[in-house]
Motif scaffolding. Structure first.
Motif, PDB file in Angstrom:
ATOM      1  N   TYR A 232       0.852  -1.194   0.000  1.00  0.00           N
ATOM      2  CA  TYR A 232       0.000   0.000   0.000  1.00  0.00           C
ATOM      3  C   TYR A 232       0.883   1.237   0.000  1.00  0.00           C
ATOM      4  O   TYR A 232       1.732   1.403   0.874  1.00  0.00           O
ATOM      5  N   MET A 291      -7.823   1.941  -3.412  1.00  0.00           N
ATOM      6  CA  MET A 291      -8.539   1.804  -2.139  1.00  0.00           C
ATOM      7  C   MET A 291      -9.787   2.688  -2.111  1.00  0.00           C
ATOM      8  O   MET A 291      -9.686   3.907  -2.260  1.00  0.00           O
ATOM      9  N   ASP A 293     -13.761   2.997   0.042  1.00  0.00           N
ATOM     10  CA  ASP A 293     -14.625   2.424   1.061  1.00  0.00           C
ATOM     11  C   ASP A 293     -15.978   3.125   1.069  1.00  0.00           C
ATOM     12  O   ASP A 293     -16.126   4.232   0.558  1.00  0.00           O
ATOM     13  N   ARG A 315     -11.459  -0.846   3.856  1.00  0.00           N
ATOM     14  CA  ARG A 315     -10.112  -1.014   3.272  1.00  0.00           C
ATOM     15  C   ARG A 315      -9.505  -2.322   3.774  1.00  0.00           C
ATOM     16  O   ARG A 315      -9.715  -2.683   4.947  1.00  0.00           O
ATOM     17  N   GLY A 369      -5.513   2.879   7.683  1.00  0.00           N
ATOM     18  CA  GLY A 369      -4.977   3.525   6.481  1.00  0.00           C
ATOM     19  C   GLY A 369      -4.160   4.758   6.855  1.00  0.00           C
ATOM     20  O   GLY A 369      -3.088   5.013   6.305  1.00  0.00           O
TER      21      GLY A 369
END
Ligand SMILES: Cc1cc2nc3c(=O)[nH]c(=O)nc-3n(C[C@H](O)[C@H](O)[C@H](O)COP(=O)(O)OP(=O)(O)OC[C@H]3O[C@@H](n4cnc5c(N)ncnc54)[C@H](O)[C@@H]3O)c2cc1C
Length: 407
Positions: A232, A291, A293, A315, A369
């Motif tokens: 990521y 990503m 959500d 995520r 995140g």
């Protein structure tokens, strides 16, 4: 009506035949429905990307007890998480800390095939049949395909992130781009030199400024073992990937120069062992997932109900994507079993239960995140106890791996 006869005589449809769709079909069957049609737009077996799914051992035990997973499904048992940061002197880097990591890892393709094989006989599984739209109709709902319109008492939308069912149930929901990407890959462990220097039961979190990579082993499709990783970071993007609202880039479609940018990044930010592990990934094994959500509220409208990624996407830092879809199915089964002639009340109870779990996972995904990508600490300065404290702040509710299944 109660128990497993709650839905006898009713007609049900499930849109989507992936992990959530297969589990929803089981839920309907166990609640007594004997007339279920699954609409899956893909023809034949779902195309396997060969990458991993991790399931927390405690969540596994609940889902096994509920009958949605079982020990015959091939997995690799992990026990510990090791945190590494780059250090010139050590190929694996310097270990910042370690903690218990009780997870089972699966290969998505074989896991889906096991669930597909558990879809009860008598279910009409209509592969190659995309649903164009759904609509409320009387006390139930109608499913529109190229062949026309079919009425049902209940329709479950398990059609993933870009759900057509959600467009009717909760049209206002907006998937939110988190501003960074996940690069993913997996390949046979035999390709990795010195693989024995990385213990089999270990999940590696290799951290750097502005991101991290999670690496663990998963079962292969033929009894072998694969190395699975997901990295990521917000950079680099490279040609072919939009910065503002990107969409997934499947294997083989990734521009060569984007791959080169990724490999440059890992060579400069990761310890050499882990950088090599990533650069050994071939073009056809590498893909990108932006990503996003969201949570659909409400997730039920009339005889329509959302489940799995159609309902909520958190995520993947949460380690609970497939778990959440399976838990949704189990919660649906519990609600339907107690329907007692009131389908709409049962769907309302399902929605309340799944949205409580969904919102905590979306929240956790955003917190992790931030901690692991958007505002990373100065990793090299963290002691082992500071690392533990930092993690406990990021997962303050202790729901990493999925919330406890409350039935
Ligand atoms: C082919 C595939 C491979 C995946 N591989 C991985 C993986 O390796 N690791 C991982 O962590 N997650 C993977 N995922 C995602 C993972 O399955 C989900 O995040 C999670 O398990 C929730 O699953 P779901 O069934 O709710 O949604 P999804 O798995 O996204 O399934 C949605 C299903 O609905 C079908 N569908 C969509 N629209 C329509 C329509 N209009 N009409 C009919 N059918 C429709 C799709 O074809 C798909 O089968 C994969 C998903 C797919 C579809």
């Amino acid at each position: 009506m109660s128990g497993s006869n709650a839905l006898r005589g009713l007609r049900a449809a499930v849109v989507g035949g992936s992990i959530g769709g297969c589990a929803a079909t089981l839920a309907l069957h166990r609640a007594g429905c004997r007339d279920t049609t699954v609409y899956e737009r893909t023809t034949g077996a779902l195309a396997d990307r060969g990458v991993g799914v991790a399931v927390h051992t405690a969540r596994y035990a609940e889902l096994e007890a509920a009958g949605y997973l079982d020990a015959s499904m091939p997995c690799v048992q992990l026990a510990e998480r090791h945190w590494y940061v780059r250090d010139e002197r050590a190929p694996l880097g310097r270990m910042l800390g370690s903690n218990a990591f009780p997870f089972r890892t699966y290969n998505w393709g074989p896991l889906w095939r096991e669930l597909r094989a558990r879809v009860p006989e008598g279910v009409h599984f209509r592969s190659g049949t995309p649903v164009l739209s759904v609509a409320e109709s009387g006390a139930g709902a109608a499913v529109h395909t190229e062949d026309g319109s079919e009425p049902y008492d209940v329709v479950i939308g398990a059609d993933g992130y870009r759900s057509v069912v959600r467009a009717t149930v909760c049209p206002a929901v907006e998937p939110r781009y988190a501003g960074y990407l996940a690069w993913r890959g997996a390949y046979p462990e035999s390709r990795l030199p010195d693989s024995e220097s990385w213990p089999e039961h270990s999940c590696a979190y290799v951290v750097f400024s502005g991101g991290h990579v999670v690496i663990y082993r998963i079962p292969g499709a033929d009894g072998d073992v694969r190395v699975n990783w997901v990295l990521y970071t917000s950079a680099p993007v490279g040609p072919g990937i939009r910065r503002d609202d990107p969409s997934s880039v499947p294997p083989r479609a990734l521009d060569g120069s984007a791959r080169t940018l990724l490999y440059e990044l890992v060579k400069t930010r990761l310890p050499p062992f882990w950088a090599t592990l990533i650069t050994l990934t071939r073009a056809e094994e590498l893909f990108v997932q932006p990503m996003y959500d969201f949570m659909a509220t409400p997730g039920v409208r009339g005889g329509l109900a959302l489940l799995g990624d159609a309902a909520t996407v958190a995520r993947p830092h949460t380690g609970a994507g497939a778990v959440k879809a399976l838990q949704d199915a189990s919660l649906l089964e519990t609600a339907l079993r107690g329907a007692d002639g009131d389908l709409s009340g049962a769907l309302g109870r399902y929605d309340a239960a799944r949205s409580a779990a969904g919102s905590s996972m979306v929240g956790l995904g955003r917190q992790l995140g931030r901690a692991l990508v958007e505002a990373t600490p100065e990793w090299g300065a963290l002691s082992s106890s500071e690392l533990d404290a930092w993690w406990h702040r990021a997962d303050a509710a202790g729901v990493f791996g999925g919330r406890q299944l409350k039935k």
